[in-house]
Design a protein around this motif. Structure first.
Motif, PDB file in Angstrom:
ATOM      1  N   SER A  13      63.850  38.662  62.330  1.00  0.00           N
ATOM      2  CA  SER A  13      64.971  38.673  63.268  1.00  0.00           C
ATOM      3  C   SER A  13      64.568  39.261  64.610  1.00  0.00           C
ATOM      4  N   VAL A  14      63.853  40.376  64.586  1.00  0.00           N
ATOM      5  CA  VAL A  14      63.391  40.988  65.842  1.00  0.00           C
ATOM      6  C   VAL A  14      62.474  40.022  66.582  1.00  0.00           C
ATOM      7  N   ALA A  15      61.555  39.389  65.850  1.00  0.00           N
ATOM      8  CA  ALA A  15      60.626  38.446  66.483  1.00  0.00           C
ATOM      9  C   ALA A  15      61.361  37.235  67.050  1.00  0.00           C
ATOM     10  N   LEU A  66      72.945  44.316  65.712  1.00  0.00           N
ATOM     11  CA  LEU A  66      72.826  45.308  66.779  1.00  0.00           C
ATOM     12  C   LEU A  66      71.445  45.943  66.797  1.00  0.00           C
ATOM     13  N   VAL A  67      70.959  46.369  65.644  1.00  0.00           N
ATOM     14  CA  VAL A  67      69.660  47.049  65.597  1.00  0.00           C
ATOM     15  C   VAL A  67      68.525  46.082  65.925  1.00  0.00           C
ATOM     16  N   THR A  68      68.513  44.910  65.300  1.00  0.00           N
ATOM     17  CA  THR A  68      67.421  43.967  65.570  1.00  0.00           C
ATOM     18  C   THR A  68      67.493  43.443  66.999  1.00  0.00           C
ATOM     19  N   MET A  70      68.842  44.896  69.708  1.00  0.00           N
ATOM     20  CA  MET A  70      68.499  45.918  70.701  1.00  0.00           C
ATOM     21  C   MET A  70      67.008  46.253  70.674  1.00  0.00           C
ATOM     22  N   LEU A  71      66.394  46.254  69.495  1.00  0.00           N
ATOM     23  CA  LEU A  71      64.936  46.466  69.441  1.00  0.00           C
ATOM     24  C   LEU A  71      64.212  45.376  70.223  1.00  0.00           C
ATOM     25  N   ALA A  72      64.615  44.135  69.990  1.00  0.00           N
ATOM     26  CA  ALA A  72      63.991  43.017  70.703  1.00  0.00           C
ATOM     27  C   ALA A  72      64.292  43.078  72.196  1.00  0.00           C
ATOM     28  N   ALA A  73      65.509  43.454  72.567  1.00  0.00           N
ATOM     29  CA  ALA A  73      65.883  43.516  73.986  1.00  0.00           C
ATOM     30  C   ALA A  73      65.111  44.606  74.721  1.00  0.00           C
ATOM     31  N   PRO A 123      74.649  45.464  73.835  1.00  0.00           N
ATOM     32  CA  PRO A 123      75.211  45.983  72.580  1.00  0.00           C
ATOM     33  C   PRO A 123      76.527  45.313  72.191  1.00  0.00           C
ATOM     34  N   VAL A 124      77.378  45.058  73.166  1.00  0.00           N
ATOM     35  CA  VAL A 124      78.663  44.407  72.880  1.00  0.00           C
ATOM     36  C   VAL A 124      78.427  42.995  72.345  1.00  0.00           C
ATOM     37  N   GLY A 125      77.510  42.282  72.969  1.00  0.00           N
ATOM     38  CA  GLY A 125      77.206  40.920  72.527  1.00  0.00           C
ATOM     39  C   GLY A 125      76.637  40.878  71.119  1.00  0.00           C
TER      40      GLY A 125
END
Length: 139
Positions: A13-15, A66-68, A70-73, A123-125
Motif C-alpha cells: 500500500s505504501v509503495a 491514513l498511516v500508509t 501519510m507515510l507515502a506522502a 490526512p482528511v483525504g
C-alpha cells in the motif's frame, strides 16, 4: 504485523501510493488531479483498502489508509520538494539570464506549498478514503 496489519499489504500500500504520487506529481496531464482538493487522497485511500485488505470496519480502514497514505506522502515530499528546488535552480542557471534564474528558483520554492497540503489536506483525504474503502469491502 505492522500496527496490527499484514506486513505485505502494508508495504504494498505504501509503495502503491508513493508511485501514484510520483506519477501525478510529475506527469503534466495527471498533475491536474492535484487541483481537485482531496480527490487524489480519497481515491488512493479507498483503493489501497479495497485492493490490499479485506477490512470492513471503518475504524480499521481509516487507520490503514491514513498511516500508509501519510507515510507515502511524507516520502514523496522528501523527494519532490528538494527536487523541484534543485531542478528550478538548475534550469534557471542553464538559461544564463539572471531574471530567468530567479523566476525558476521561485518556481521551485513554490513546491513548498506541498507542505500545506501534506499537513492539512492529505490526512482528511486519506481518512475519507479509508472509510470509503471499508464500506466498499463490506458490500
Amino acid at each position: 504485523m505492522l500496527l496490527g496489519f499484514d506486513d505485505e499489504a502494508f508495504k504494498r500500500s505504501v509503495a502503491a501510493i508513493f508511485v501514484a504520487l510520483l506519477v501525478t506529481g510529475f506527469v503534466p496531464v495527471l498533475n491536474l488531479i492535484r487541483y481537485v482538493p482531496l480527490f487524489k487522497e480519497v481515491l488512493l485511500g479507498a483503493l489501497v483498502v479495497v485492493a490490499f485488505t479485506s477490512l470492513s470496519d471503518a475504524e480499521d480502514g481509516i487507520k490503514f489508509a491514513l498511516v500508509t497514505g501519510m507515510l507515502a506522502a511524507v516520502a514523496f515530499n522528501l523527494v519532490y520538494i528538494p527536487g523541484s528546488i534543485l531542478l528550478g535552480g538548475l534550469l534557471g542557471a542553464a538559461a544564463g539570464d539572471g531574471a530567468t534564474g530567479a523566476i525558476m528558483a521561485i518556481n521551485g520554492l513554490g513546491a513548498l506549498m506541498n507542505v500545506f497540503g501534506l499537513v492539512f489536506m492529505s490526512p482528511v483525504g486519506y481518512i475519507l478514503g479509508g472509510a470509503l474503502g471499508s464500506v466498499l469491502n463490506a458490500e
